[in-house]
Design an enzyme around this catalytic site. Structure first.
Site, PDB file in Angstrom:
ATOM      1  N   GLU A  27       0.844  -1.199   0.000  1.00 13.20           N
ATOM      2  CA  GLU A  27       0.000   0.000   0.000  1.00 13.20           C
ATOM      3  C   GLU A  27       0.878   1.247   0.000  1.00 13.20           C
ATOM      4  OE1 GLU A  27      -3.815   1.874   2.509  1.00 13.20           O
ATOM      5  OE2 GLU A  27      -2.738   0.125   3.271  1.00 13.20           O
ATOM      6  N   GLU A 177     -12.456  -2.167   3.230  1.00 11.78           N
ATOM      7  CA  GLU A 177     -12.934  -1.721   4.546  1.00 11.78           C
ATOM      8  C   GLU A 177     -14.055  -0.690   4.406  1.00 11.78           C
ATOM      9  OE1 GLU A 177      -9.827  -0.661   7.291  1.00 11.78           O
ATOM     10  OE2 GLU A 177      -8.888  -2.640   7.174  1.00 11.78           O
ATOM     11  N   GLU A 303      -5.744  -8.780   4.469  1.00 12.46           N
ATOM     12  CA  GLU A 303      -4.826  -8.055   5.361  1.00 12.46           C
ATOM     13  C   GLU A 303      -4.744  -8.849   6.651  1.00 12.46           C
ATOM     14  OE1 GLU A 303      -5.391  -3.828   5.966  1.00 12.46           O
ATOM     15  OE2 GLU A 303      -6.238  -3.570   3.954  1.00 12.46           O
TER      16      GLU A 303
END
Length: 498
Positions: A27, A177, A303
């Site tokens: 990321e 998310e 994740e």
């Protein structure tokens, strides 16, 4: 005398261990991309860091997720293609970049750079599309840019940017998310957004593409959220084409424990928290089975890993890489093997410099962390058939639950049984007996390796000591077909029987 026993039931196959279970995640935060994978904007050189690329190539990554994370739902992919000198500099709403803690994104590393990295190291890309602040057209255009071989403006733009052939990206995450940084949506709200995006993105492989896409929805550790999401998605009149191939969850552990300041009791609590992964996988699989009973939907943990107090926004989410973190990764990889019938991919967070990374860099060097060594040791499991194991081992009370001090998993392929065993006891060694059901191996068939036999749980890797974490030979004795190995405290072992 042995105090732990493992029975390997070679006839009790669970499922194939998808190589993608050993996946990774990168990321745009801290020094993961800039300074880790790509030379920083301030460096004299630009382009991929060859030392990092070499380490990743050696590990044979099966899949790499990008560009986020929270970053993905404020990222617009067209900012990061074309001549670099013409790319706009944008805000980074969620993370600071580099040691200067700048909340800005240069877009020097974009789609073509990421996909070039994937081609260099032979890994499948997994792209996370912007649902939180984007729209279905933006996501569909990205699919077209990456994958279409026709004569459209976007396909031609890819060619002008240096890649004649389509990239053939299969894995597309629709949001990240979305219960949190991706829009703080209710499950029903996200389900409606997901349906919109899946309608457009999912239609491309019916007409534009010569390969199927794998569509990935964002789930949550709060499992009632997943049930409500699935019910809302399932309520639409999809007919036979259900637009959902995988559902994700995220699981971090260790947020309250600094390894260098912890004691053995806290080590146990940390490892028990890591093993909660099993509960979350089972709960998510149960929700899928209850709501989408006729659908083949996989569980992705895109994740996961340790997240210690040192890893803050101000530090670029950097934390020491310790033996204890590597031990936790081994225990979790065993869980994934044991649930290979439902787990289709995982992505440890993150690949370089951030959280439980596998590679660490400074301005001059890149080196492997203890978790890298664990992934390397577990690599022979990839693509094998996982089989059931029965473990009988001592336990220790952690307050909320008992920690089983010996864990393990096993897989088979033609001519080989591969067994991994972790001694999660950071105090004592344990002697482990292993019985292979239906087989009586002799010493000529057996070899063993062990990690961390001479290292304390809180030992952190540095550029100077990184080579000391490599696996060493493990002595395995055989009596009447039963294998016996002595495992020092906080160690990870692998045994191959050919």
């Amino acid at each position: 005398m042995a105090d732990a026993r493992i029975a390997v039931h070679t006839e009790a196959t669970i499922d194939r261990i998808a190589p993608e279970v050993h996946g990774h995640f990168a990321e745009h935060l801290g020094r993961c991309i800039y300074g880790g994978i790509w030379h920083s904007d301030s460096a004299e050189e630009e382009g991929l860091r060859e030392d990092t690329v070499s380490l990743l190539d050696d590990l044979d990554l099966p899949v790499l997720r990008w560009p986020g994370g929270c970053f993905a739902d404020d990222y617009h992919w067209e900012d990061g293609v074309g001549p670099r000198e013409e790319r706009p500099r944008r805000r980074n709403l969620f993370w600071a970049q580099g040691p200067e803690e700048t909340p800005e994104e240069s877009n020097a590393f974009g789609t073509d750079e990421f996909l070039a990295l994937c081609e260099r190291i032979g890994t499948e890309p997994y792209l996370a599309a912007n649902v939180g602040s984007g729209d279905p057209q933006e996501a569909t255009d990205w699919v077209e840019y990456c994958n279409y071989d026709g004569d459209t403006e976007l396909a031609d733009r890819r060619r002008q940017n240096g890649h004649d052939e389509p990239y053939g990206v299969t894995y597309w995450g629709l949001g990240n998310e979305n219960w949190g940084c991706g829009g703080r949506m209710t499950p029903e709200q996200y389900a409606r957004e997901y349906r919109r995006f899946a309608t457009y993105v999912g239609t491309t492989d019916n007409l534009l593409l010569d390969h199927d896409l794998e569509l990935i929805a964002c789930g949550y550790e709060g499992h009632e959220w997943n049930r409500r999401f699935l019910e809302e998605v399932s309520g639409a009149p999809w007919g036979q084409a259900f637009p959902l191939d995988h559902l994700t969850l995220h699981h971090y552990y260790g947020r309250t424990m600094t390894v260098s300041e912890a004691d053995e009791r806290q080590y146990d609590e940390f490892l028990a928290e890591a093993l909660e992964m099993e509960h979350h996988i089972e709960r998510m699989a149960a929700a899928i089975d209850a709501v989408a009973t006729t659908r083949d939907i996989g569980v992705i943990v895109d994740e996961w890993g340790s997240w210690h107090p040192e890893a803050t926004a101000e530090s670029g989410l950097e934390q020491p890489g310790t033996v204890l973190d590597g031990l936790s990764a081994a225990a979790v990889l065993d869980v994934f093997n044991d649930h290979s019938d439902v787990v289709t991919m995982t992505n440890i967070a993150q690949t370089v410099n951030v959280l439980q990374c596998l590679v660490e860099t400074d301005e001059n060097d890149a080196w492997a962390r203890p978790t890298y060594r664990v992934f390397d040791l577990y690599a022979p499991h990839k693509g094998n058939d996982a089989v059931r194991t029965s473990v009988s081992a001592p336990t220790r009370d952690t307050g909320d639950d008992d920690l089983e001090l010996i864990r393990g998993s096993a897989s088979i392929t033609e001519g080989e049984t591969y067994i991994t065993v972790t001694n999660l006891d950071c105090i004592d060694e344990h002697t482990v007996e292993i019985e292979i059901e239906g087989d009586t191996p002799d010493e000529a068939d057996v070899s063993g390796k062990v990690l961390f036999a001479e290292q304390a749980p809180d030992l952190a890797v540095t550029a100077d000591n990184a080579d000391e974490f490599v696996a060493t030979e493990l002595t395995v004795s055989i009596t009447d077909g039963t294998l016996t190995a002595e495992l020092p405290p906080s160690t990870v072992a692998a045994i191959s029987i050919r």
